[in-house]
Design a protein around this motif. Structure first.
Motif, mmCIF file in Angstrom:
data_model
loop_
_atom_site.group_PDB
_atom_site.id
_atom_site.type_symbol
_atom_site.label_atom_id
_atom_site.label_comp_id
_atom_site.label_asym_id
_atom_site.label_seq_id
_atom_site.Cartn_x
_atom_site.Cartn_y
_atom_site.Cartn_z
ATOM 1 N N UNK A 1 9.075 4.662 -7.603
ATOM 2 C CA UNK A 1 8.045 4.515 -8.690
ATOM 3 C C UNK A 1 6.713 5.253 -8.347
ATOM 4 N N UNK A 2 6.162 5.929 -9.620
ATOM 5 C CA UNK A 2 4.797 6.528 -9.567
ATOM 6 C C UNK A 2 3.792 5.361 -9.800
ATOM 7 N N UNK B 1 10.033 3.764 1.650
ATOM 8 C CA UNK B 1 9.980 2.407 1.532
ATOM 9 C C UNK B 1 9.032 2.072 0.400
ATOM 10 N N UNK B 2 8.702 3.257 -0.420
ATOM 11 C CA UNK B 2 7.962 2.668 -1.855
ATOM 12 C C UNK B 2 8.932 2.456 -2.646
ATOM 13 N N UNK C 1 12.200 -2.176 -14.802
ATOM 14 C CA UNK C 1 11.681 -2.569 -13.673
ATOM 15 C C UNK C 1 11.244 -2.113 -12.559
ATOM 16 N N UNK C 2 10.608 -2.559 -11.630
ATOM 17 C CA UNK C 2 9.996 -1.853 -10.451
ATOM 18 C C UNK C 2 10.154 -2.867 -9.324
ATOM 19 N N UNK D 1 0.854 -1.106 -0.114
ATOM 20 C CA UNK D 1 0.124 0.042 0.045
ATOM 21 C C UNK D 1 0.720 1.177 -0.047
ATOM 22 N N UNK D 2 0.508 2.371 -0.660
ATOM 23 C CA UNK D 2 1.312 3.545 -0.914
ATOM 24 C C UNK D 2 1.089 4.336 0.580
ATOM 25 N N UNK D 3 0.049 3.997 1.360
ATOM 26 C CA UNK D 3 0.114 4.864 2.579
ATOM 27 C C UNK D 3 1.148 4.288 3.414
ATOM 28 N N UNK D 4 2.335 4.518 3.035
ATOM 29 C CA UNK D 4 3.328 3.645 4.110
ATOM 30 C C UNK D 4 3.810 4.672 5.016
#
Length: 284
Positions: free
Chosen positions: A107-108, A58-59, A77-78, A50-53
């Protein structure tokens, strides 16, 4: 022992039979990481991030094809921030060290990211030693971050636990700077000065994403002092004004001012503790 490769599910990986989406790989399949070099998949699973880190860093990291070297990686790659990526001579670095804000970025994308976790039979690369890692990362950054104007900045705070400050290149104010933090003349960390600060935005015509904050892991050893300085990572250009001496003990005047601000009944105990701490720091 097992080694993990974590990539976005829609990334494609090179296999002996051609490029395949990561989510189609199964135990027993092989991944080609170089001419005649393969890694075998032991287990495959999927997780969601989840993006709400609580920590932006950490993303996952976006690594474009060819950004690490000729045909490395062979496709976009991501990957997870701690994923060790091959760089040179069998050595590698965690993806978080390679983020430069230009080619390699966090990464977006959507609020949730589908990730494939592959357990391999051998590592993609061996983590480079601390003394070698900065040089490897600088070599990668030099591929797409050519020198520009003289960097300026400041180390606003520094102590045994970490440092914070800012840095920018006036010629390219919209491009965050990749920095090397040197402690006592030795490159100890790489960081990207891209944190937003209101004070910088007000002082620099709206360009406020030049801040940084770094925790030292492990903390610096207690001693008389440490010299901390910033350099631009890919050409070692010193950041004008960005250096500081870290003292092992706070100045006596600061310690006394802190004690004086306490209530009278707490002052004697705090004074004794402060003087004891100063004495221990002087002997360290």
């Amino acid at each position: 022992m097992s080694w993990l490769l974590r990539v976005a599910a829609d990334c494609k990986l090179a296999t002996p039979g051609g490029m395949r989406p990561a989510l189609t790989l199964e135990p027993g399949d092989a991944i080609a990481i170089g001419p005649g070099i393969e890694r075998r998949v032991r287990q495959a699973s999927r997780i969601v991030i989840a993006r709400q880190t609580p920590r932006r860093t950490l993303w996952p990291v976006s690594v474009p094809a060819g950004s690490l070297g000729a045909d490395l990686p062979s496709t976009d790659l991501v990957v997870a921030v701690e994923q060790i990526l091959p760089l040179a001579d069998g050595l590698g670095a965690p993806a978080r060290f390679l983020v430069d804000g230009v080619a390699i970025r966090h990464a977006p994308g959507p609020e949730r990211l589908d990730v494939v976790e592959l357990e391999l039979d051998a590592p993609l690369a061996t983590l480079a030693p601390e003394t070698t890692l900065p040089h490897l990362v600088e070599a990668v950054a030099a591929r797409h971050l050519p020198p520009a104007g003289p960097p300026t900045g400041a180390i606003d705070e520094a102590g045994n636990e970490g440092a914070s400050g800012w840095a920018r290149d006036a010629v390219r104010p919209g491009q965050p700077l990749l920095l090397t933090l040197e402690i006592d003349g030795i490159a100890r960390a790489l960081l990207l000065a891209d944190l937003y600060r209101d004070d910088l935005a007000a002082a620099m015509a709206g360009e406020g994403r030049h801040g940084f904050r770094l925790a030292f892991t492990p903390a610096l050893a207690r001693r008389d002092y440490h010299h901390v300085a910033l350099c631009r990572a890919w050409d070692r250009a010193p950041v004008a004004g960005a250096e500081m001496l870290i003292s092992a003990a706070p100045p006596l005047g600061l310690a006394m001012a802190t004690v004086a601000a306490l209530a009278p009944e707490a002052r004697a105990q705090a004074l004794s503790a402060a003087l004891m701490a100063l004495g221990e720091a002087a002997r360290a």
